[in-house]
Enzyme design. Structure first.
Site, PDB file in Angstrom:
ATOM      1  N   GLN A  87       0.855  -1.117  -0.076  1.00  0.00           N
ATOM      2  CA  GLN A  87       0.215  -0.058  -0.060  1.00  0.00           C
ATOM      3  C   GLN A  87       0.848   1.318   0.006  1.00  0.00           C
ATOM      4  O   GLN A  87       0.227   2.345  -0.059  1.00  0.00           O
ATOM      5  CB  GLN A  87      -0.860   0.160   1.311  1.00  0.00           C
ATOM      6  CG  GLN A  87      -1.921  -1.151   1.386  1.00  0.00           C
ATOM      7  CD  GLN A  87      -2.585  -1.184   2.833  1.00  0.00           C
ATOM      8  OE1 GLN A  87      -3.552  -0.458   2.818  1.00  0.00           O
ATOM      9  NE2 GLN A  87      -1.957  -1.882   3.798  1.00  0.00           N
TER      10      GLN A  87
ATOM     11  N   HIS B 286      -1.311   1.272  -4.365  1.00  0.00           N
ATOM     12  CA  HIS B 286      -1.984   2.546  -4.211  1.00  0.00           C
ATOM     13  C   HIS B 286      -0.893   3.577  -4.909  1.00  0.00           C
ATOM     14  O   HIS B 286      -1.103   4.725  -4.861  1.00  0.00           O
ATOM     15  CB  HIS B 286      -1.843   3.232  -2.759  1.00  0.00           C
ATOM     16  CG  HIS B 286      -2.885   2.336  -2.053  1.00  0.00           C
ATOM     17  ND1 HIS B 286      -2.969   2.453  -0.520  1.00  0.00           N
ATOM     18  CD2 HIS B 286      -4.071   1.677  -2.242  1.00  0.00           C
ATOM     19  CE1 HIS B 286      -4.085   1.682  -0.137  1.00  0.00           C
ATOM     20  NE2 HIS B 286      -4.637   1.408  -1.172  1.00  0.00           N
TER      21      HIS B 286
ATOM     22  N   GLY C  76       2.877  -4.275   9.106  1.00  0.00           N
ATOM     23  CA  GLY C  76       2.786  -2.983   9.328  1.00  0.00           C
ATOM     24  C   GLY C  76       1.570  -2.095   8.411  1.00  0.00           C
ATOM     25  O   GLY C  76       1.778  -1.016   8.027  1.00  0.00           O
ATOM     26  N   THR C  77       0.523  -2.966   8.551  1.00  0.00           N
ATOM     27  CA  THR C  77      -0.667  -2.131   8.004  1.00  0.00           C
ATOM     28  C   THR C  77      -1.971  -2.197   9.367  1.00  0.00           C
ATOM     29  O   THR C  77      -2.169  -3.349   9.565  1.00  0.00           O
ATOM     30  CB  THR C  77      -1.200  -2.623   6.900  1.00  0.00           C
ATOM     31  OG1 THR C  77      -2.433  -2.012   6.263  1.00  0.00           O
ATOM     32  CG2 THR C  77      -1.632  -4.077   6.749  1.00  0.00           C
TER      33      THR C  77
HETATM   34  C1  BV8 Z   1     -11.999   3.022  -3.336  1.00  0.00           C
HETATM   35  C2  BV8 Z   1      -3.030   7.776  -0.752  1.00  0.00           C
HETATM   36  C3  BV8 Z   1     -14.192   3.332  -4.532  1.00  0.00           C
HETATM   37  C4  BV8 Z   1      -1.652   7.495  -1.267  1.00  0.00           C
HETATM   38  C5  BV8 Z   1      -4.308   6.185   0.387  1.00  0.00           C
HETATM   39  C6  BV8 Z   1     -16.140   3.484   5.005  1.00  0.00           C
HETATM   40  C7  BV8 Z   1     -16.002   2.217   5.156  1.00  0.00           C
HETATM   41  C8  BV8 Z   1     -15.242   1.300   4.443  1.00  0.00           C
HETATM   42  C9  BV8 Z   1     -14.407   1.786   3.252  1.00  0.00           C
HETATM   43  C10 BV8 Z   1     -14.454   3.112   3.119  1.00  0.00           C
HETATM   44  C11 BV8 Z   1     -15.566   3.880   3.663  1.00  0.00           C
HETATM   45  N1  BV8 Z   1     -15.309   5.197   3.216  1.00  0.00           N
HETATM   46  C12 BV8 Z   1     -14.737   5.187   2.053  1.00  0.00           C
HETATM   47  C13 BV8 Z   1     -14.225   3.891   1.828  1.00  0.00           C
HETATM   48  C14 BV8 Z   1     -13.236   3.568   0.931  1.00  0.00           C
HETATM   49  C15 BV8 Z   1     -11.747   4.020   1.194  1.00  0.00           C
HETATM   50  C16 BV8 Z   1     -11.501   3.600   2.667  1.00  0.00           C
HETATM   51  O1  BV8 Z   1     -11.087   2.324   2.568  1.00  0.00           O
HETATM   52  N2  BV8 Z   1     -11.476   4.233   3.542  1.00  0.00           N
HETATM   53  C17 BV8 Z   1     -11.076   3.868   4.966  1.00  0.00           C
HETATM   54  C18 BV8 Z   1     -10.140   5.038   5.498  1.00  0.00           C
HETATM   55  C19 BV8 Z   1     -12.412   3.789   5.689  1.00  0.00           C
HETATM   56  N3  BV8 Z   1     -11.046   3.493   0.251  1.00  0.00           N
HETATM   57  C20 BV8 Z   1     -10.957   3.999  -0.880  1.00  0.00           C
HETATM   58  O2  BV8 Z   1     -11.304   5.248  -1.350  1.00  0.00           O
HETATM   59  C21 BV8 Z   1     -10.168   3.369  -1.925  1.00  0.00           C
HETATM   60  N4  BV8 Z   1     -10.999   3.434  -3.136  1.00  0.00           N
HETATM   61  O3  BV8 Z   1     -12.727   2.368  -2.322  1.00  0.00           O
HETATM   62  O4  BV8 Z   1     -12.727   3.495  -4.655  1.00  0.00           O
HETATM   63  C22 BV8 Z   1     -14.252   3.040  -5.899  1.00  0.00           C
HETATM   64  C23 BV8 Z   1     -14.728   1.654  -6.179  1.00  0.00           C
HETATM   65  C24 BV8 Z   1     -15.190   1.136  -7.400  1.00  0.00           C
HETATM   66  C25 BV8 Z   1     -15.131   2.143  -8.587  1.00  0.00           C
HETATM   67  C26 BV8 Z   1     -14.598   3.679  -8.278  1.00  0.00           C
HETATM   68  C27 BV8 Z   1     -14.217   3.882  -6.848  1.00  0.00           C
HETATM   69  C28 BV8 Z   1      -8.549   3.876  -2.369  1.00  0.00           C
HETATM   70  C29 BV8 Z   1      -7.864   3.550  -1.079  1.00  0.00           C
HETATM   71  C30 BV8 Z   1      -6.549   4.325  -1.194  1.00  0.00           C
HETATM   72  C31 BV8 Z   1      -6.497   5.752  -0.807  1.00  0.00           C
HETATM   73  N5  BV8 Z   1      -5.237   5.963  -0.662  1.00  0.00           N
HETATM   74  N6  BV8 Z   1      -3.405   6.976   0.465  1.00  0.00           N
HETATM   75  C32 BV8 Z   1      -0.807   8.064  -0.279  1.00  0.00           C
HETATM   76  O5  BV8 Z   1      -0.714   9.528  -0.084  1.00  0.00           O
HETATM   77  O6  BV8 Z   1      -0.001   7.327   0.490  1.00  0.00           O
HETATM   78  S1  BV8 Z   1      -4.538   5.215   1.809  1.00  0.00           S
HETATM   79  C33 BV8 Z   1      -3.386   5.312   3.019  1.00  0.00           C
HETATM   80  O7  BV8 Z   1      -3.827   4.398   4.018  1.00  0.00           O
HETATM   81  C34 BV8 Z   1      -2.185   4.952   2.285  1.00  0.00           C
HETATM   82  O8  BV8 Z   1      -2.013   4.746   1.090  1.00  0.00           O
HETATM   83  C35 BV8 Z   1      -1.685   3.817   3.197  1.00  0.00           C
HETATM   84  O9  BV8 Z   1      -0.890   2.830   2.534  1.00  0.00           O
HETATM   85  C36 BV8 Z   1      -3.194   3.421   3.527  1.00  0.00           C
HETATM   86  C37 BV8 Z   1      -3.361   2.382   4.608  1.00  0.00           C
HETATM   87  O10 BV8 Z   1      -2.388   2.752   5.771  1.00  0.00           O
HETATM   88  P1  BV8 Z   1      -1.465   1.748   6.453  1.00  0.00           P
HETATM   89  O11 BV8 Z   1      -0.309   1.216   5.408  1.00  0.00           O
HETATM   90  O12 BV8 Z   1      -1.915   0.598   7.088  1.00  0.00           O
HETATM   91  O13 BV8 Z   1      -0.690   2.672   7.345  1.00  0.00           O
HETATM   92  P2  BV8 Z   1      -1.466   3.065   8.696  1.00  0.00           P
HETATM   93  O14 BV8 Z   1      -0.673   4.206   9.269  1.00  0.00           O
HETATM   94  O15 BV8 Z   1      -2.784   3.165   8.985  1.00  0.00           O
HETATM   95  O16 BV8 Z   1      -0.800   2.131   9.874  1.00  0.00           O
HETATM   96  C38 BV8 Z   1       0.402   1.770  10.117  1.00  0.00           C
HETATM   97  C39 BV8 Z   1       0.413   0.422  10.852  1.00  0.00           C
HETATM   98  O17 BV8 Z   1       2.025   0.194  10.823  1.00  0.00           O
HETATM   99  C40 BV8 Z   1      -0.052   0.418  12.013  1.00  0.00           C
HETATM  100  O18 BV8 Z   1      -0.923  -0.664  12.352  1.00  0.00           O
HETATM  101  C41 BV8 Z   1       0.987   0.464  13.281  1.00  0.00           C
HETATM  102  O19 BV8 Z   1       0.883  -0.239  14.271  1.00  0.00           O
HETATM  103  C42 BV8 Z   1       2.072  -0.209  12.362  1.00  0.00           C
HETATM  104  N7  BV8 Z   1       3.569   0.135  12.557  1.00  0.00           N
HETATM  105  C43 BV8 Z   1       4.102   1.244  12.826  1.00  0.00           C
HETATM  106  N8  BV8 Z   1       5.408   1.218  12.980  1.00  0.00           N
HETATM  107  C44 BV8 Z   1       5.643  -0.221  12.584  1.00  0.00           C
HETATM  108  C45 BV8 Z   1       4.572  -0.904  12.640  1.00  0.00           C
HETATM  109  N9  BV8 Z   1       4.361  -2.058  12.586  1.00  0.00           N
HETATM  110  C46 BV8 Z   1       5.439  -2.731  12.426  1.00  0.00           C
HETATM  111  N10 BV8 Z   1       6.756  -2.427  12.886  1.00  0.00           N
HETATM  112  C47 BV8 Z   1       6.720  -0.966  12.804  1.00  0.00           C
HETATM  113  N11 BV8 Z   1       8.001  -0.602  12.963  1.00  0.00           N
END
Ligand code: BV8
Ligand code: ZN
Length: 242
Positions: free
Chosen positions: A105, A123, A190-191
């Site tokens: 991602q 992504h 890490g997600t």
């Molecule tokens: C789509 C841009 C529709 C790129 C990103 C309500 C309910 C369900 C879904 C939705 C909803 N409302 C809207 C939606 C859909 C939405 C969605 O899922 N929203 C979520 C927030 C609820 N999804 C979308 O919009 C997707 N598109 O659905 O389109 C559609 C369908 C058909 C036809 C047309 C349209 C698009 C999703 C992509 C969005 N783009 N970012 C950028 O700028 O980077 S998302 C963003 O979050 C990033 O891309 C990132 O990759 C992604 C996920 O985050 P994580 O990678 O998990 O990172 P996070 O910080 O959250 O967590 C880090 C983790 O690491 C933690 O758990 C932490 O504990 C851990 N960690 C930290 N340090 C360490 C570690 N682990 C191990 N070692 C360490 N050292």
């Protein structure tokens, strides 16, 4: 935890087809901020303003500048032990005829920099830009691009990243789904498993009966689905799986 780690290592050693999903946590130890953790990218920023087509339409220069800064800050960033361990695991498995598919991602290019091949960038990537109109795109490095460029067609250029509300690149997405449908071991690292459809890959693997290994500092939304939950830093745990 050692007992679970031993079982996860055994599953990896016997694996024939491995599917991997990574998130921002694997790049955290390289100094790249995560999205939702403390100090996360979105804290203080609204993803609606900075990571959505509507936000770009409203204020393209603000969105361009924010991504330009993120891209430039990657110039000093290096892959960490977690990225390197995944590249090594890929080589080890492929050497014994197993298959390995890594979907990320992340948009930071660090898996490729660590030597991983055929990385599925679910992504998109911050190291490419494309025309918001005709879609014409090109790779970019870490150099500053102060002014938002225009395409020859007159359209505005934008980061080649999937924003909220946008579809994932279909070929990449289908390949990631297929790898999780066919794998016997899935490794998710890490997600926070909150963003869809990427997070659903863990469900796909669990439904197909794969052994799923989760590496994360803490339990996530997907922890209830996984076979082996390994809590700790990716840079510490992944080398122990090699
Ligand atoms: C789509 C841009 C529709 C790129 C990103 C309500 C309910 C369900 C879904 C939705 C909803 N409302 C809207 C939606 C859909 C939405 C969605 O899922 N929203 C979520 C927030 C609820 N999804 C979308 O919009 C997707 N598109 O659905 O389109 C559609 C369908 C058909 C036809 C047309 C349209 C698009 C999703 C992509 C969005 N783009 N970012 C950028 O700028 O980077 S998302 C963003 O979050 C990033 O891309 C990132 O990759 C992604 C996920 O985050 P994580 O990678 O998990 O990172 P996070 O910080 O959250 O967590 C880090 C983790 O690491 C933690 O758990 C932490 O504990 C851990 N960690 C930290 N340090 C360490 C570690 N682990 C191990 N070692 C360490 N050292
Ligand atoms: Zn164009």
């Amino acid at each position: 935890m050692n007992e679970i780690l031993d079982k996860a290592r055994l599953a990896m050693r016997n694996a024939r087809r491995v599917a991997v999903l990574t998130g921002a946590g694997i790049s955290a130890e390289s100094g790249v901020p995560t999205y939702r953790g403390s100090g996360g990218l979105w804290s203080g920023f609204s993803s609606a303003d900075l990571a959505s087509p509507e936000g770009f339409a409203r204020d393209p220069h603000k969105v361009w500048d924010w991504h330009n800064d993120r891209r430039m800050s990657l110039a000093q960033v290096k892959p960490n032990a977690g990225h390197l361990a995944l590249a090594q695991l890929e080589q080890q498995l492929q050497a014994r005829g197993a298959t390995w598919t890594l979907a990320t991602q992340n948009v930071d290019g660090l898996h490729q920099a660590a030597g991983s091949t055929n990385v599925l960038e679910l992504h998109g990537t911050i190291l490419a830009i494309r025309c918001n109109g005709c879609g014409l795109g090109r790779r970019v490095g870490f150099e500053p691009i102060a002014e938002l460029p225009h395409c020859s067609c007159g359209g505005l250029m934008r980061p080649d990243i999937v924003w909220f509300g946008e579809m994932l690149p279909q070929t990449v997405w289908r390949a990631a789904v297929r790898s999780c449908q066919e794998c016997d071991v899935m490794l998710t690292v890490g997600t926070s498993a909150q963003v869809y459809p990427a997070a659903s890959l863990i469900e796909v693997a669990a439904e197909n009966g794969a052994a799923t290994i989760e590496v994360n500092l803490e339990p996530t939304a997907a922890s209830g689905l996984v076979t082996y939950a390994l809590h700790g830093k990716a840079g510490t745990i992944l080398p122990q799986l090699v």
